[in-house]
Design an enzyme around this catalytic site. Structure first.
Site, short mmCIF file in Angstrom:
data_model
loop_
_atom_site.label_atom_id
_atom_site.label_comp_id
_atom_site.label_asym_id
_atom_site.label_seq_id
_atom_site.Cartn_x
_atom_site.Cartn_y
_atom_site.Cartn_z
N TYR A 70 -22.68 13.17 41.13
CA TYR A 70 -23.87 13.62 40.40
C TYR A 70 -24.32 14.96 40.97
O TYR A 70 -24.52 15.11 42.18
CB TYR A 70 -24.96 12.57 40.54
CG TYR A 70 -26.22 12.78 39.74
CD1 TYR A 70 -26.33 13.76 38.77
CD2 TYR A 70 -27.34 11.98 39.96
CE1 TYR A 70 -27.50 13.94 38.04
CE2 TYR A 70 -28.51 12.13 39.23
CZ TYR A 70 -28.58 13.12 38.28
OH TYR A 70 -29.75 13.28 37.57
N CYS A 71 -24.48 15.97 40.08
CA CYS A 71 -24.99 17.28 40.46
C CYS A 71 -24.10 17.89 41.55
O CYS A 71 -22.89 17.97 41.39
CB CYS A 71 -26.45 17.15 40.90
SG CYS A 71 -27.28 18.70 41.25
N LEU A 72 -24.68 18.29 42.66
CA LEU A 72 -23.90 18.87 43.75
C LEU A 72 -22.88 17.88 44.30
O LEU A 72 -21.81 18.28 44.78
CB LEU A 72 -24.86 19.33 44.86
CG LEU A 72 -24.28 19.99 46.10
CD1 LEU A 72 -23.34 21.12 45.74
CD2 LEU A 72 -25.40 20.49 46.99
N GLY B 273 -21.14 15.96 42.47
CA GLY B 273 -19.99 16.09 41.58
C GLY B 273 -19.14 17.30 41.93
O GLY B 273 -17.90 17.24 41.85
N LEU C 151 -21.22 13.96 36.69
CA LEU C 151 -22.52 13.80 36.01
C LEU C 151 -23.37 15.04 36.25
O LEU C 151 -23.82 15.29 37.37
CB LEU C 151 -23.24 12.56 36.55
CG LEU C 151 -22.47 11.24 36.50
CD1 LEU C 151 -23.28 10.13 37.15
CD2 LEU C 151 -22.11 10.87 35.07
#
Length: 565
Positions: A301-303, A305, A329
């Site tokens: 998720y975010c960083l 990812g 994500l």
């Protein structure tokens, strides 16, 4: 010694500039002003626009002062709700807000389309002027805001007393380092982050939490979730009704999730590679001991990812086949079009941030939150202050808002490397990002990939997330969900107003640009979670395997150790 002296001086100066580089802003305005001064055609065009606007405004005033219906000179932008109340259409408030919007539009014309100005400098100038103009919006002052005046009349001024009490409470909490009012109703382990789980592995940088499936039949491959260390892990395990973790375990998935340490000054030298080795790779090793011979579905998720994509590329390069699939994500791998956050990221700004972090060892949450709030200043700053301090009301706190206030720090070495190597230089997609002394390439990844973007994401714009299709040579399923960076991901089934678009591009099929893809991909109503769960099941073995053994529990999760974060 000279460098250290400069860094100390810059760190102190940054306190007065709220962490923004005045040099970067001055360079942008100098670039714009000099090119505008050398553009007589643009100046003449702005003069003509100004005259037309004044004539249109004068005509509107002539009708409005007599109470005659007249079309507005200018409509607010769709996302601008400051003047939505019917009272703004009555004299004299219609004249006030129309004049302001015309003024705002003229400045937008003045700061854009000047030939020769670099795109980055144009964005900085436009953004800065928008902030300055928003500061003077008539909605921000009690004497020019009809909603505030109406509240003062009907409540005999009690709204101002309530607003003063709200301001005093917020000031006290900020000075004492307490969470915002109402956040105490969402305590991790009691109200949120309550899905049963256990911490099964721990090192100096993270804890690994294992959640067991609640069904009789289970999927054989576990899921590893890698959240960003800019956020607390329980964004994906909020209240029971909107917990992605609970949704997965209730459908037969064994879930592992990282909980990152909130870095302290002594963690200043933690790098991106530390997060890869002590985070993703250490978690995979621990899962391998708990569930041997089973591949892992990894989601970042975010960083988190971005880090997972780097780790996945390194594993593919080194013939490490422990991953069954990768899900990203709201995560970027190509930072060339990274959205409005790049307003705060150039060499001058990054150097100033490095000097701030060098003095304290990390970047504080408030220093990061300020940039995110400025990107949506109307919603997150001015409208909030009008509502709470002038109208004297508070929006009810919810679990997502309370989680957002539970912020984390960013270690010096990692954040500097992240900004320079990814945002400024875009090393990952250029083939220059090295792991263990050798470059990694996303094109080496050979496992199925699922990518999720969100329509109103100002952190990882969906068109930037979509570019994963240009940097990999595999089948890619891309899903565009309604909502923002957080609310679009935390989008549980049954929630009203949610929709998504979904398609899979097989390797070798022609590439579609993001806007063409959005135009031709049908929109579906509802949450995107079931689509991802079906995709995971499709790439898993038969749902009749015994669940992975529960690892040796170091402590309950969430529990005392997690809450010490």
């Amino acid at each position: 010694m000279a460098l250290e002296a400069d860094r100390v001086a810059h760190a102190y100066a940054a306190r007065a500039s709220a962490g923004l580089s005045p040099i970067a802003v001055a360079l942008a305005f100098g670039d714009w002003a000099m090119h505008l001064a050398a553009a007589p055609g643009k100046q003449a065009e702005l003069t003509r626009k100004s005259m037309r606007k004044w004539l249109r405004y004068a005509n509107f005033l002539g009708h409005a002062v007599r109470g005659v219906d007249c079309p507005l000179c200018i409509e607010p932008l769709p996302q601008d709700s400051r003047f939505a109340d019917q009272a703004w259409k009555q004299w004299p408030f219609n004249a006030i807000h129309q004049g302001f919007l015309l003024w705002q539009q003229w400045w937008w014309n003045a700061t854009t389309g000047v030939r020769g100005v670099s795109p980055h400098h144009e964005d900085v100038v436009t953004f800065t002027m928008r902030q300055l103009l928003d500061l003077w919006s008539p909605s921000n002052f009690p004497w020019s805001n009809p909603e505030v005046l109406r509240a003062a009349w009907t409540q005999y001024g009690l709204n101002f007393a309530n607003g003063a009490a709200n301001f005093a409470e917020d000031w006290r909490r900020e000075k004492l380092g307490e969470p915002p009012a109402g956040a105490e109703a969402f305590l991790p382990g009691r109200d949120v982050a309550v899905t049963p789980g256990k911490v099964v592995f721990r090192n100096r940088l993270m804890e690994l939490i294992q959640y067991s499936p609640t069904t009789e039949k289970v999927h054989p491959e576990p899921i590893l979730i890698v959240p960003a260390w800019i956020m607390k892990y329980y964004i994906l395990d909020l209240s029971p009704h909107n917990s992605l973790v609970k949704y997965l375990v209730d459908r037969g998935h064994t879930v592992f999730m990282l909980s990152w340490k909130n870095p302290a000054p002594q963690d200043r030298d933690l790098s991106m590679d530390h997060y890869r080795r002590l985070g993703v790779m250490a978690a995979l090793e621990a899962i391998g001991r708990i569930a041997p011979q089973r591949k892992v579905h990894a989601a970042g998720y975010c960083l988190g990812g971005t880090l997972l994509a780097i780790a996945g590329a390194q594993m593919a390069r080194d013939d490490d086949e422990r991953l069954a699939s990768i899900t990203l994500l709201a995560a970027q791998v190509d930072f060339e079009e990274a959205g409005e956050l790049t307003l705060f990221i150039d060499d001058s700004q990054v150097s100033l941030l490095e000097d701030i972090m060098s003095a304290q060892g990390y970047l504080e949450p408030r220093q990061m939150a300020g940039a995110f709030q400025l990107l949506r200043s109307n919603d997150l700053i001015w409208s909030k202050r009008v509502r709470e301090y002038l109208l004297g009301t508070r929006a009810p706190m919810n679990d997502l808002m309370a989680w957002n206030a539970d912020a984390t720090r960013m270690p010096y070495a990692m954040h500097s490397e992240y900004l320079r190597r990814l945002f400024l230089r875009n090393d990952l997609t250029a083939g220059r990002y090295e792991v263990d002394g050798r470059p990694v390439a996303l094109t080496d990844i050979r496992v199925p990939l699922f990518a999720v973007g969100t329509t109103r994401d100002h952190v990882a714009p969906w068109r930037s997330v979509y570019k994963i299709g240009l940097n990999t040579d595999i089948d890619i399923t891309f899903l565009l969900a309604s909502g923002g960076h957080n609310a679009g991901i935390v989008s549980e089934p049954g929630r009203d107003g949610r929709s998504y678009q979904l398609s899979t591009r097989q390797h070798g099929e022609p590439y579609l640009d993001p806007d063409a893809w959005a135009a031709q991909t049908p929109r579906r109503e509802g949450s995107w979670w079931p689509e991802w769960q079906r995709w995971l099941a499709q790439h898993s073995g038969a749902q009749d395997a015994p669940p992975p053994a529960m690892g040796a529990a170091l402590c309950e999760a969430p529990g005392e150790y997690v809450l010490q974060r």
